[in-house]
Design a protein around this motif. Structure first.
Motif, PDB file in Angstrom:
ATOM      1  N   MET A   1      -6.952  -3.950   5.673  1.00  9.25           N
ATOM      2  CA  MET A   1      -6.396  -2.604   5.809  1.00  9.25           C
ATOM      3  C   MET A   1      -7.182  -1.590   4.981  1.00  9.25           C
TER       4      MET A   1
ATOM      5  N   ARG B   1     -10.149  -0.370   7.060  1.00 11.42           N
ATOM      6  CA  ARG B   1      -9.633   0.191   8.315  1.00 11.42           C
ATOM      7  C   ARG B   1      -8.937   1.524   8.088  1.00 11.42           C
ATOM      8  N   PHE B   2      -8.020   1.570   7.116  1.00  8.54           N
ATOM      9  CA  PHE B   2      -7.264   2.798   6.879  1.00  8.54           C
ATOM     10  C   PHE B   2      -8.140   3.902   6.309  1.00  8.54           C
TER      11      PHE B   2
ATOM     12  N   GLY C   1       0.092  -1.146  10.081  1.00  5.82           N
ATOM     13  CA  GLY C   1       0.885  -1.302   8.860  1.00  5.82           C
ATOM     14  C   GLY C   1       2.231  -1.957   9.144  1.00  5.82           C
TER      15      GLY C   1
ATOM     16  N   GLY D   1       0.175  -5.011   4.305  1.00  7.60           N
ATOM     17  CA  GLY D   1      -0.822  -5.518   5.239  1.00  7.60           C
ATOM     18  C   GLY D   1      -1.878  -6.317   4.510  1.00  7.60           C
TER      19      GLY D   1
ATOM     20  N   GLU E   1     -15.346  -3.719  10.524  1.00  7.54           N
ATOM     21  CA  GLU E   1     -14.522  -2.540  10.799  1.00  7.54           C
ATOM     22  C   GLU E   1     -15.387  -1.362  11.241  1.00  7.54           C
TER      23      GLU E   1
ATOM     24  N   VAL F   1      -0.026   5.166  10.427  1.00 10.42           N
ATOM     25  CA  VAL F   1       0.133   3.858   9.785  1.00 10.42           C
ATOM     26  C   VAL F   1       0.588   2.821  10.803  1.00 10.42           C
TER      27      VAL F   1
ATOM     28  N   LEU G   1      -2.277   1.841  13.116  1.00 13.97           N
ATOM     29  CA  LEU G   1      -3.323   1.057  12.448  1.00 13.97           C
ATOM     30  C   LEU G   1      -2.838  -0.323  12.002  1.00 13.97           C
TER      31      LEU G   1
ATOM     32  N   TYR H   1       0.827  -1.207   0.000  1.00  8.65           N
ATOM     33  CA  TYR H   1       0.000   0.000   0.000  1.00  8.65           C
ATOM     34  C   TYR H   1       0.862   1.258   0.000  1.00  8.65           C
TER      35      TYR H   1
END
Length: 381
Positions: A44, A47-48, A26, A40, A238, A21, A24, A5
Motif C-alpha cells: 500500500m 501504491r497509495f 484499503g 493493508g 507498482e 482509499v 485502492l 495507515y
C-alpha cells in the motif's frame, strides 16, 4: 503483514479521500475529521503514494495510547518496536501537535518522544550514538484529548507536489484540492471542461491526468522509497502497473483561459511537464459577460480570485455576475466554483443546488455546485 495507515485530508474532503482509499484496496476504513484510517499490506505504501489524488499524505499509524504525564509518554513510546522501521543509520525527526490535552507543550512532547525512541534503539543496535545519515523517517506525535497517536510519514513532501508545477502564479490552488473539486463535479472525460480563470492551470491539468488515468505521483520521489523494509521490486511493480494503465489514446476536450499572458505561459509549461499539453486548449482572454461556451453540456470548474487571495470586491462581484450570465446563456452547462465570498450566490443571481464547506489552505471556503442537465444519451459529449 497488515499495517495500520492514516491518509490525511483537507477538512471537508474526507468523503472524496475515502472513495480513493476504497478504490485502492484499503480495508477496515474509518473516517474522522481530517483523516481516513485503514489497513493493508506493505504494498500500500508505493501504491497509495503514487495514486492518491486528493489525500495529503500517507502515514503509518504506529501506535495509539493515552498519556497524562511526560513519564507516561516516555515509557509507552520507549516500549514500542521502533527498530522494525527505523534503521541504525536512519535520519528521524519528530514533529508534534497537541489539542485539548494535559500535555500541551508540543516542544516538550517532541523532545520526549525523540529521547524515548533513541533509548529504545540504543540496546537494539548496540550503539550510543546515531549518525542519522540514512533513510528519512519523520515521526509525528499528535495529542487529542490526551490520546497520543504516533505516526511515521511515508510520503515526504506533501502529495500535492506532483512535480509538474515548477512555476506558479499568485495564490495557486493545491493539486490535491483541484483533483477533489473535479471528483465532486459531474465531469467525466467525455464531457467538455472549461476553467475561464485558470491561473497556473492546475484544475485543467488535474482533469487531463484523470482522463488519461495518469497516476499523480508517478514521476516524483517519496521518503519511503529508500526504506529497506520495502523491497525495491514492490516499487518497480507498482510503477510498471501505473505506466501500463495510462490511456494515451484519450483526448479530453479541456479549455483553460486567463487574462494574464504570464499565467497562460506558466500553465502551458506545467501541462507539458505533466504530459497533457495536447489535451488542453489554452487561451489568453478575460472572462466577461460575452465569454462564449466551447460547446454544449460542458462543465465549468473554477477558482476565481477572492478576498483573501487577489482582486478587489468590485472585481469579484463582476466576476460572479458574469458567471451567472454565462449560466443563463448556456443552460446545458454545469458550474462549480470555490470561493470564500459569502455573497457569491447573491452576486451570481442564483442559489446553488449544493454547497460544501472546505478549507483552501487556512481559508474557509464554500464549493458552490450548479447542476446542469445530463447530456442526451445519444450525444458523444
Amino acid at each position: 503483514m497488515k499495517i495500520n495507515y492514516i491518509t490525511t485530508s483537507t477538512f471537508g474532503l474526507e468523503a472524496v479521500v475515502k472513495r480513493e482509499v476504497e478504490r485502492l484496496g484499503g480495508e477496515n476504513i474509518n473516517v474522522s475529521d481530517g483523516r481516513i484510517d485503514f489497513s493493508g499490506g506493505i504494498e500500500m505504501i508505493p501504491r497509495f503514494n503514487m495514486w492518491l489524488r486528493s489525500g495529503d499524505r500517507l502515514l503509518i499509524n504506529f501506535a495509539e495510547f493515552y498519556a497524562y504525564t511526560f513519564d507516561e509518554l516516555f515509557e509507552k513510546t520507549k516500549a514500542l518496536p521502533w527498530e522494525d522501521w527505523i534503521t541504525i543509520d536512519g535520519k528521524f525527526t519528530v514533529t508534534g501537535k497537541s489539542i485539548k490535552s494535559q500535555l500541551f507543550s508540543v516542544s516538550d512532547c517532541q523532545s520526549i518522544v525523540k529521547k524515548a525512541i533513541v533509548e529504545r534503539l540504543k540496546p537494539k543496535y548496540n550503539v550510543e550514538w546515531f549518525e542519522e545519515t540514512g533513510p528519512e523517517y519523520k515521526v509525528q506525535v499528535g495529542l487529542l484529548k490526551d490520546k497520543v497517536t504516533l505516526t511515521i510519514d511515508t510520503t515526504g513532501p506533501g502529495l500535492h507536489k506532483r512535480g509538474y508545477r515548477l512555476d506558479a502564479v499568485v495564490a495557486p490552488l493545491k493539486e490535491t484540492i483541484a483533483a477533489a473539486l473535479i471528483d465532486l463535479s459531474y465531469w467525466k472525460k467525455d464531457r467538455i471542461l472549461f476553467d475561464p480563470m485558470c491561473g497556473s492551470g492546475t484544475i485543467a491539468i488535474e482533469a487531463a491526468m484523470i482522463a488519461r488515468n495518469i497516476a499523480p505521483g508517478l514521476t516524483r520521489d517519496f521518503a519511503s522509497k529508500y526504506w529497506p523494509q520495502i523491497d525495491e521490486k514492490i516499487w518497480k511493480d507498482e510503477k510498471s502497473k501505473a505506466y501500463a494503465e495510462i490511456n494515451v489514446d484519450v483526448r479530453p476536450e479541456i479549455y483553460a483561459s486567463d487574462m494574464d499572458p504570464k499565467a497562460i505561459e506558466t500553465a502551458k509549461h506545467n501541462s507539458r511537464l505533466a504530459g497533457v499539453d495536447d489535451s488542453i486548449f489554452f487561451d489568453t482572454r478575460k472572462f466577461d459577460s460575452q465569454t462564449p461556451a466551447p460547446g454544449d453540456y460542458g462543465v465549468m470548474i473554477s477558482n476565481p480570485p477572492y478576498g483573501e487571495r487577489i482582486g478587489t470586491l468590485e472585481e469579484m462581484k463582476e466576476i460572479h455576475k458574469n458567471l451567472g450570465l454565462f449560466l443563463k446563456r448556456n443552460p446545458s452547462w454545469s458550474l462549480y466554483v470555490i470561493t470564500s465570498n459569502e455573497e457569491f450566490e447573491k452576486q451570481l443571481g442564483k442559489k446553488a443546488d449544493k454547497k460544501r464547506k472546505l478549507f483552501n489552505g487556512n481559508v474557509k471556503t464554500d464549493y458552490y455546485q450548479y447542476f446542469g442537465p445530463r447530456p442526451p444519451k445519444n450525444d458523444t459529449i
